[in-house]
Design an enzyme around this catalytic site. Structure first.
Site, PDB file in Angstrom:
ATOM      1  N   ASP A 164       0.861  -1.186   0.000  1.00 23.87           N
ATOM      2  CA  ASP A 164       0.000   0.000   0.000  1.00 23.87           C
ATOM      3  C   ASP A 164       0.900   1.240   0.000  1.00 23.87           C
ATOM      4  O   ASP A 164       2.121   1.137   0.147  1.00 23.87           O
ATOM      5  CB  ASP A 164      -0.871  -0.066   1.272  1.00 23.87           C
ATOM      6  CG  ASP A 164      -1.934   1.019   1.335  1.00 23.87           C
ATOM      7  OD1 ASP A 164      -2.316   1.559   0.285  1.00 23.87           O
ATOM      8  OD2 ASP A 164      -2.383   1.323   2.461  1.00 23.87           O
TER       9      ASP A 164
ATOM     10  N   ASP B 225      -9.070   3.802  -2.136  1.00 19.80           N
ATOM     11  CA  ASP B 225     -10.053   4.208  -1.126  1.00 19.80           C
ATOM     12  C   ASP B 225     -11.339   4.760  -1.730  1.00 19.80           C
ATOM     13  O   ASP B 225     -11.546   5.972  -1.777  1.00 19.80           O
ATOM     14  CB  ASP B 225      -9.422   5.245  -0.192  1.00 19.80           C
ATOM     15  CG  ASP B 225      -8.239   4.668   0.559  1.00 19.80           C
ATOM     16  OD1 ASP B 225      -8.105   3.429   0.592  1.00 19.80           O
ATOM     17  OD2 ASP B 225      -7.444   5.456   1.099  1.00 19.80           O
TER      18      ASP B 225
ATOM     19  N   GLU C 105       2.711   5.165  -3.898  1.00 19.78           N
ATOM     20  CA  GLU C 105       2.694   6.144  -5.008  1.00 19.78           C
ATOM     21  C   GLU C 105       4.005   6.913  -5.102  1.00 19.78           C
ATOM     22  O   GLU C 105       4.339   7.316  -6.217  1.00 19.78           O
ATOM     23  CB  GLU C 105       1.519   7.109  -4.808  1.00 19.78           C
ATOM     24  CG  GLU C 105       0.165   6.446  -4.894  1.00 19.78           C
ATOM     25  CD  GLU C 105      -0.150   5.508  -3.717  1.00 19.78           C
ATOM     26  OE1 GLU C 105       0.380   5.772  -2.615  1.00 19.78           O
ATOM     27  OE2 GLU C 105      -0.883   4.538  -3.917  1.00 19.78           O
TER      28      GLU C 105
END
Ligand code: MIG
Length: 884
Positions: A481, A557, A484
């Site tokens: 997770d 999300d 980015e």
């Protein structure tokens, strides 16, 4: 901003055709900018199976410019181009087959790509080729006349305007030590007005005209609570755009990992078609044209033109360059139960027991960041998870798996081995002053591993070794997770562009690759911990072109609202078309609390999507499937069980994705390329070529409007077996129990006869074949089967690839790939033939050794469904069923 000052018009670039050189690999020549006189080197090549590559770099750059490594699986095999014409400012290059011609116009410089005389696309026809050559910083320049002007250009005022050497973003200052380096080019797609692709964003399937607003942006960002219908990029990027018209699909793959913008404008242009008459009068008609302008902050221009001509060809061409979907371990196609967080060992056991108690299948339970010791990944919270191995042994006995989260940020803590080792070895990304870049993330002050460095990736992969990762076992798999990367309090919540990576590349060059590299290293680690034997499962939030090779992605999300359920379909279709078949959205919606009806509808949709995981945010209420009353539990149970029954088909589709680059989930137009009415459909989709799924995404829906395409097709209700009257637009009544799913006539779908507690519990469960007849009373289908977890299918050819053919009232089972062998005692127990014309008199089954037996059957006059039971025909043998 700088590129946008260049408007469509005559390009200032001129090709120097005298400089043309031709080799087996490519054609090279130079182009010059009429104003600044900087020479650029152009390289064109043809790659086998209808791919063309155009590269533009500076002829002699001040320093090397970034060229994206590791995304192409290998140096592409090129084919020699021939010069078929070179005169009066025109150079025509032909492919060996002469199917394709590239026409290079010298002044202004333009390239046009034709297929058998049809112009498919042209480049720089709007004159938007833009290339900022590297320059010495203003302070280093000698005060020559020209440089004085340049120095004047970079006066404070100009700098702030155009951000050449530094740029402010809110309170952040981006220092561009190498100065401006942006590149851009325009493409005109002739005859096309439907374009798709360039994930990831919460947008419609069809890309829109951007002339009245923002461009599409490819820049991986952690956007918590992202809005619906927004052109801003979210967690992942694949710079692949697809264009489709009834007789042709093409792709543009812009290989650049820096921040990229894409402008799109579709218009109608007049086309002259010479008429056949001797008078030579020309007819005029309006044809669509789509202009696509790509702009990247840095790097070079390296673009692949995927010439199709079909959508499936484009998918193959893209996979030829970037790889195919990794074959997932079978368990990962089951249902996943996630939450931020499952608190402790007791919680894990209780949730696990809940599934059995409520007779709901599931394969994997997930642990989010709270399972760690203070967000130190690869560790366990000593209170809550006192004996992680024992917990995993418990799950193993239940034939289930565990996935844990492993994020890329590393807590700054000298007592944390991972940190101190990485620090000592210099494995973190640096800031512009050469110190380890420090940002804030879950653990507080954190450093970020530099996954662009192969040595770091190797070291990271080694962290997954069982003896290094304490408390891990071989039922533990991984979730990446925040890659980015997410940096709290960073500009746009990510890393500063002037941070410095391996080989001194700035973050701006590699930004969109960061998550790709973490997943690559993680997958490698899981493979290596098993000595190369077991398939990994790694879910990543951030991705790039080629991420399909390393596992699965999810859409991040989302919110527990109907609009997010609805948009998840075009989002997943777009990701799938960009090569990443293994994708899904959080079932139920991550943020907030779904009303039970929404949750039910989400389960029903998710059951027919590639990656199927329920997940919820910390602040949301508990959401295990049995918490919403008896009736809803029953419906969710049924949805999940349908998923498990469908697994043989789904696994076969993944094998096709793995070997032939066919997306598992695909938009209707891909299956019906000539049917214009399908081109914009995004509220339903095809799962493989056989199932059409129409999720219900409206509250309290009593009916849905379904498009069943193809006037010559027959469609069957997948559950009630009845043939749908006529294809076209139908109003289908719905209840909460189910969503509409249809099987296409002409297909055979392999199913399991019932669901089990998890995929591993289902190994011996028998098969059912669902045969749906087309207008010729024929059907074909496949079944792929292997051990479901190892690489033996690859290394030892231990697999079964079977084919089922229904023709002239005979259903036969035969081998599709003789090179594969896999023994199973599993049998085909039941066959249901949909659309069978009349009640048979008798039915026999014969195996290849000549043994014949009579088959029990029932025929339903109302639905024309013929059911054959108690067949007990081996899955791994040839046989025939004859219906008389
Ligand atoms: O911003 O690890 O998208 O799935 O549960 C929150 C906690 C950080 C974001 C992920 C979400 C995950 C959560 N993470």
């Amino acid at each position: 901003r700088r590129q946008k000052r260049l408007h469509p018009g005559r390009s200032l670039y001129r090709a120097l055709l005298d400089s043309v050189t031709l080799s087996d690999e490519n054609v090279k020549f130079q182009i010059i900018h009429e104003d600044n006189k900087v020479l650029l080197q152009v390289e064109i090549c043809e790659i086998e199976s209808n791919i063309f590559r155009l590269k533009i770099d500076e002829a002699s750059p001040l320093r090397a410019r970034y060229k994206v490594p590791d995304v192409l699986t290998k140096e592409p095999t090129t084919q020699r181009l021939f010069i078929s014409q070179k005169e009066a400012g025109i150079l025509v290059l032909s492919s060996v087959s002469e199917d394709y011609k590239l026409q290079v116009t010298a002044n202004p410089f333009q390239v046009e790509l034709q297929s058998k005389g049809e112009t498919v696309l042209s480049m720089n026809s709007n004159g938007l080729l833009y290339f900022e050559h590297l320059q010495p910083p203003p302070s280093d320049r000698k005060p020559t006349a020209e440089n004085k002007e340049a120095a004047h250009d970079s006066s404070k005022e100009k700098q702030e305007d155009l951000g050449l050497w530094q740029e402010k973003f809110g309170r952040f200052l981006d220092i561009k030590s190498h100065g401006p380096s942006s590149v851009g080019l325009d493409f005109s797609l002739h005859g096309f007005d439907h374009v798709y692709g360039i994930p990831q964003r919460t947008e419609a399937l069809l890309l829109k005209n951007t002339s009245d607003g923002d461009a599409y942006r490819l820049y991986n960002l952690d956007v918590f609570g992202h809005k619906i219908h927004d052109k801003i990029g979210i967690y992942g990027s694949v710079p692949l755009l697809l264009a489709h018209k009834p007789n042709r699909t093409s792709g543009i793959f812009w290989l650049n990992s820096s921040e990229t913008l894409v402008d799109i404008s579709t218009k109608a242009v007049a086309e002259h078609t010479p008429s056949g008459s001797a008078a030579g009068t020309a007819k005029q008609r309006a044809v669509p044209l789509t202009d696509v302008r790509w702009m990247s902050e840095s790097g070079i221009i390296d673009v692949f033109l995927l010439m199709g001509p079909t959508a499936f060809d484009v998918f193959k061409q893209f996979a030829q360059l970037t790889g195919t979907q990794a074959l997932p371990p079978l368990f990962s196609l089951g249902y996943h139960q996630c939450r931020w967080n499952y608190e402790d060992e007791q919680d894990v056991k209780a949730v696990d027991a809940g599934f059995d108690e409520h007779d709901i299948p599931y394969d994997v339970i997930w642990l989010d960041i709270e399972h760690t010791d203070g967000k130190r990944y690869f560790t366990w919270d000593k209170e809550k998870f006192q004996n992680p191995r024992k917990m995993q042994e418990y799950l193993r006995k239940k034939k289930r798996k565990l996935v844990v989260i492993v994020d890329p940020h590393i807590k700054v803590d000298p007592t944390y081995t991972l940190y101190s080792q990485a620090k000592g070895k210099g494995y973190f990304v640096k800031d512009r002053n050469g110190q380890d870049f420090e940002g804030i993330c879950w653990p507080g002050s954190s450093c970020y591993l530099d996954f662009t460095n192969p040595e770091v990736r190797k070291w990271y992969a080694d962290q997954f070794a069982f003896k290094t990762y304490k408390g891990s076992t071989n039922i533990l798999f991984v979730w990446n997770d925040m890659n980015e990367p997410s940096v709290f309090k960073g500009a746009e919540l990510t890393m500063q562009k002037d941070a410095v990576h391996y080989n001194n590349w700035e973050h701006r060059e590699v930004h969109n690759l960061y998550g790709f590299y973490q997943q690559m290293a993680t997958a490698e680690g899981l493979i290596r911990r098993s000595s190369g034997k077991e398939r990994p499962f790694v879910l990543t939030r951030s991705f790039f072109a080629g991420s399909q090779k390393y596992g699965a992605v999810w859409t991040g999300d989302n919110t527990a609202e109907w609009g997010y359920l609805k948009i998840s379909i075009p989002m997943l279709l777009t990701i799938s078309m960009a090569g990443i078949s293994f994708c899904g959205a959080d079932v139920g919606g991550f943020i907030g609390d779904p009303e039970p009806e929404l949750l039910v509808r989400w389960y029903q949709a998710g059951a027919y999507q590639p990656f199927f995981r329920g997940h919820s945010n910390m602040e949301s209420k508990r959401r295990e499937p049995w918490l919403f009353g008896e009736k809803n539990t029953q419906i969710i149970r049924e949805a999940i069980r349908q998923r498990y029954v469908l697994l043989p088909y789904l696994y076969t589709l993944f094998y096709r994705a793995h070997t032939a680059a066919e997306p598992v989930m695909r938009p209707l137009w891909v299956e019906f390329p000539g049917k214009i009415e399908t081109f914009g459909v995004e509220n339903e989709y095809m799962l493989g070529n056989a199932l059409l799924v129409h999720p219900v995404t409206e509250q309290e829906a009593k009916a849905v409007i379904v498009l069943l395409p193809g006037s010559e097709e027959i469609w069957y209700d997948f559950r009630k077996f009845k043939r749908m009257e006529d294809p076209g637009i139908l109003k289908i009544p719905v209840t909460l129990e189910n969503i509409p799913v249809f099987q296409r006539g002409g297909t055979v779908i392999p199913l399991k006869t019932t669901a089990g507690k998890s995929t591993e519990w289902m190994i011996d469960i028998s098969y059912e074949l669902r045969v749906a007849l087309d207008t010729e009373a024929c059907a074909i289908g496949e079944l792929y089967l292997d051990d479901g977890h190892s690489f033996q299918y690859l290394h030892k050819k231990q697999f079964l690839y079977r084919k089922f053919t229904f023709h002239k009232n005979i259903l036969s089972s035969s081998c599709t790939d003789e090179s594969g062998q896999y023994h199973t005692t599993c049998v085909v127990e039941r066959v249901i033939v949909l659309g069978f014309g009349q009640q048979p008199t008798f039915v026999t089954a014969c195996s290849k050794d000549g043994k014949e037996k009579e088959v029990i059957f029932t025929y339903d006059m109302k639905t024309s469904a013929l059911t054959l039971e108690n067949l007990a025909l081996s899955v791994d043998a040839d046989w025939e069923i004859c219906i008389n």
